[in-house]
Design a protein around this motif. Sequence first.
Motif, PDB file in Angstrom:
ATOM      1  N   ASP A  47       0.833  -1.206   0.000  1.00  0.00           N
ATOM      2  CA  ASP A  47       0.000   0.000   0.000  1.00  0.00           C
ATOM      3  C   ASP A  47       0.865   1.252   0.000  1.00  0.00           C
ATOM      4  N   HIS A  48       0.686   2.089  -1.019  1.00  0.00           N
ATOM      5  CA  HIS A  48       1.430   3.333  -1.172  1.00  0.00           C
ATOM      6  C   HIS A  48       0.458   4.515  -1.222  1.00  0.00           C
ATOM      7  N   ALA A  49       1.023   5.711  -1.279  1.00  0.00           N
ATOM      8  CA  ALA A  49       0.279   6.941  -1.557  1.00  0.00           C
ATOM      9  C   ALA A  49       1.257   7.951  -2.112  1.00  0.00           C
ATOM     10  N   ASP A  50       0.749   8.845  -2.946  1.00  0.00           N
ATOM     11  CA  ASP A  50       1.637   9.824  -3.561  1.00  0.00           C
ATOM     12  C   ASP A  50       2.290  10.747  -2.540  1.00  0.00           C
ATOM     13  N   TYR A  52       3.316   9.824   0.603  1.00  0.00           N
ATOM     14  CA  TYR A  52       4.185   9.155   1.569  1.00  0.00           C
ATOM     15  C   TYR A  52       5.656   9.516   1.284  1.00  0.00           C
ATOM     16  N   GLY A  53       6.242  10.191   2.254  1.00  0.00           N
ATOM     17  CA  GLY A  53       7.626  10.634   2.074  1.00  0.00           C
ATOM     18  C   GLY A  53       7.763  11.616   0.935  1.00  0.00           C
ATOM     19  N   GLY A  54       6.672  12.331   0.617  1.00  0.00           N
ATOM     20  CA  GLY A  54       6.712  13.250  -0.508  1.00  0.00           C
ATOM     21  C   GLY A  54       6.962  12.547  -1.831  1.00  0.00           C
ATOM     22  N   GLY A  55       6.583  11.297  -1.919  1.00  0.00           N
ATOM     23  CA  GLY A  55       6.807  10.492  -3.116  1.00  0.00           C
ATOM     24  C   GLY A  55       8.024   9.595  -3.005  1.00  0.00           C
ATOM     25  N   GLU A  56       8.877   9.859  -2.030  1.00  0.00           N
ATOM     26  CA  GLU A  56      10.121   9.095  -1.912  1.00  0.00           C
ATOM     27  C   GLU A  56       9.874   7.634  -1.541  1.00  0.00           C
ATOM     28  N   SER A  57       8.815   7.359  -0.803  1.00  0.00           N
ATOM     29  CA  SER A  57       8.560   5.968  -0.406  1.00  0.00           C
ATOM     30  C   SER A  57       8.320   5.088  -1.628  1.00  0.00           C
ATOM     31  N   GLU A  58       7.610   5.600  -2.617  1.00  0.00           N
ATOM     32  CA  GLU A  58       7.404   4.834  -3.847  1.00  0.00           C
ATOM     33  C   GLU A  58       8.733   4.646  -4.586  1.00  0.00           C
ATOM     34  N   GLU A  59       9.552   5.687  -4.628  1.00  0.00           N
ATOM     35  CA  GLU A  59      10.851   5.588  -5.302  1.00  0.00           C
ATOM     36  C   GLU A  59      11.762   4.566  -4.637  1.00  0.00           C
ATOM     37  N   THR A  79      -1.922   2.387  -4.712  1.00  0.00           N
ATOM     38  CA  THR A  79      -1.527   3.730  -4.313  1.00  0.00           C
ATOM     39  C   THR A  79      -2.770   4.590  -4.126  1.00  0.00           C
ATOM     40  N   LYS A  80      -2.553   5.755  -3.538  1.00  0.00           N
ATOM     41  CA  LYS A  80      -3.665   6.656  -3.213  1.00  0.00           C
ATOM     42  C   LYS A  80      -3.318   8.065  -3.658  1.00  0.00           C
ATOM     43  N   CYS A  81      -4.361   8.851  -3.930  1.00  0.00           N
ATOM     44  CA  CYS A  81      -4.150  10.240  -4.329  1.00  0.00           C
ATOM     45  C   CYS A  81      -5.274  11.103  -3.771  1.00  0.00           C
ATOM     46  N   GLY A  82      -5.073  12.413  -3.824  1.00  0.00           N
ATOM     47  CA  GLY A  82      -6.141  13.338  -3.422  1.00  0.00           C
ATOM     48  C   GLY A  82      -5.783  14.269  -2.294  1.00  0.00           C
ATOM     49  N   ILE A  83      -4.690  13.994  -1.568  1.00  0.00           N
ATOM     50  CA  ILE A  83      -4.260  14.887  -0.493  1.00  0.00           C
ATOM     51  C   ILE A  83      -3.165  15.806  -1.031  1.00  0.00           C
ATOM     52  N   ARG A  84      -3.405  17.104  -0.913  1.00  0.00           N
ATOM     53  CA  ARG A  84      -2.398  18.089  -1.297  1.00  0.00           C
ATOM     54  C   ARG A  84      -2.112  18.979  -0.092  1.00  0.00           C
ATOM     55  N   LYS A  85      -1.114  19.816  -0.180  1.00  0.00           N
ATOM     56  CA  LYS A  85      -0.711  20.643   0.951  1.00  0.00           C
ATOM     57  C   LYS A  85      -1.814  21.649   1.289  1.00  0.00           C
ATOM     58  N   GLY A  86      -2.552  21.374   2.368  1.00  0.00           N
ATOM     59  CA  GLY A  86      -3.591  22.285   2.838  1.00  0.00           C
ATOM     60  C   GLY A  86      -4.963  22.055   2.249  1.00  0.00           C
ATOM     61  N   PHE A  87      -5.110  21.089   1.337  1.00  0.00           N
ATOM     62  CA  PHE A  87      -6.446  20.838   0.791  1.00  0.00           C
ATOM     63  C   PHE A  87      -6.500  19.458   0.145  1.00  0.00           C
ATOM     64  N   GLY A 101       2.666  10.248 -11.781  1.00  0.00           N
ATOM     65  CA  GLY A 101       3.800  10.363 -10.883  1.00  0.00           C
ATOM     66  C   GLY A 101       4.080   9.072 -10.140  1.00  0.00           C
ATOM     67  N   SER A 102       3.021   8.417  -9.653  1.00  0.00           N
ATOM     68  CA  SER A 102       3.210   7.155  -8.931  1.00  0.00           C
ATOM     69  C   SER A 102       3.759   6.066  -9.841  1.00  0.00           C
ATOM     70  N   LEU A 103       3.256   5.986 -11.063  1.00  0.00           N
ATOM     71  CA  LEU A 103       3.760   4.983 -12.009  1.00  0.00           C
ATOM     72  C   LEU A 103       5.236   5.218 -12.307  1.00  0.00           C
TER      73      LEU A 103
END
Length: 305
Positions: A47-50, A52-59, A79-87, A101-103
């Motif tokens: 289980d990932h998310a875009d 997590y670690g600012g993307g570094e966890s997927e890398e 993977t998961k998406c939809g959370i951005r900084k502040g919204f 980006g995740s791919l």
Amino acid sequence: MKKIKLGNSELEVGEISLGCMRMNELSKKDAAEVIENALDCGVDLFDHADIYGGGESEEVFADAIGMNDDVREKMKLQTKCGIRKGFFDFSKDHILESVEGSLRRLKTDYVDTLLLHRPDALMEPEEVAEAFTELKESGKVRYFGVSNQNPMQMELLSKYLKDDLIINQLQLSLVHTPMIDAGFNVNMQNDPAIVRDSNVIEYCRLNDISIQAWSPFQHGMIEGPFIGNEAFPEVNAKLQELAEKKGVTDSAIATAWILRHPAHIQPVVGTMNKGRLQDIVKASDIELSRQEWYELYRAAGNDLP
């Protein structure tokens, strides 16, 4: 490890999955050992998310495992998406951009499941449906789900989707049980009787949506683990009693408590410790009796009416 099917899909996975939020904290060598150990344990959904670690966890994950076609066939990637900084953002453009980006970071052509991470109050379901259709037809995403959504949010989204949602990822642990509490306290004038999630567990069972339990060893949202925590003496005593009785660890018992529910809930465990994961997956072979399940529930501070 026992296998489960996710929703009404053809995806068959181990009933315990590995959350990769903290993988960016590991070296490439250590991350490789964690992933190989998980696969050896029968854990094949990662289980990932875009975010997590600012993307570094997927890398780190893809680099550590040396992602290629042969490796990819051994696992299911989520993977998961939809959370951005502040919204939160369920716009078509963001969903498509996030998946690309995740791919790229995961070094794969597709993910098995894509979840919308947190409900977006400004969601346009038609726009989400367009994004999902484009991702499905291009072969970049096989199946779709959500995270932290209630039944009406899923109903609204599903009205416009071509494919069924197969997953709802929700917080659940032995000491965080609001989706279960209300079912015991129907027509009662007490706090547990408050329906906080529109009967999400029943809705998911009725609609063949698999629940994935995030933070299965946590209390609160980010306060920390309850296992071994002196603030939770009664539940830890009961966990230890059953652990000794069944020859496993307290974490395995806490996991088995979730697995015992007939909704076939899949815990998402976030440990990056190889030995601890080996202990946790033993939960798949543990049979908790109905009485033991209720004893743990009461020890966690819950009163039955």
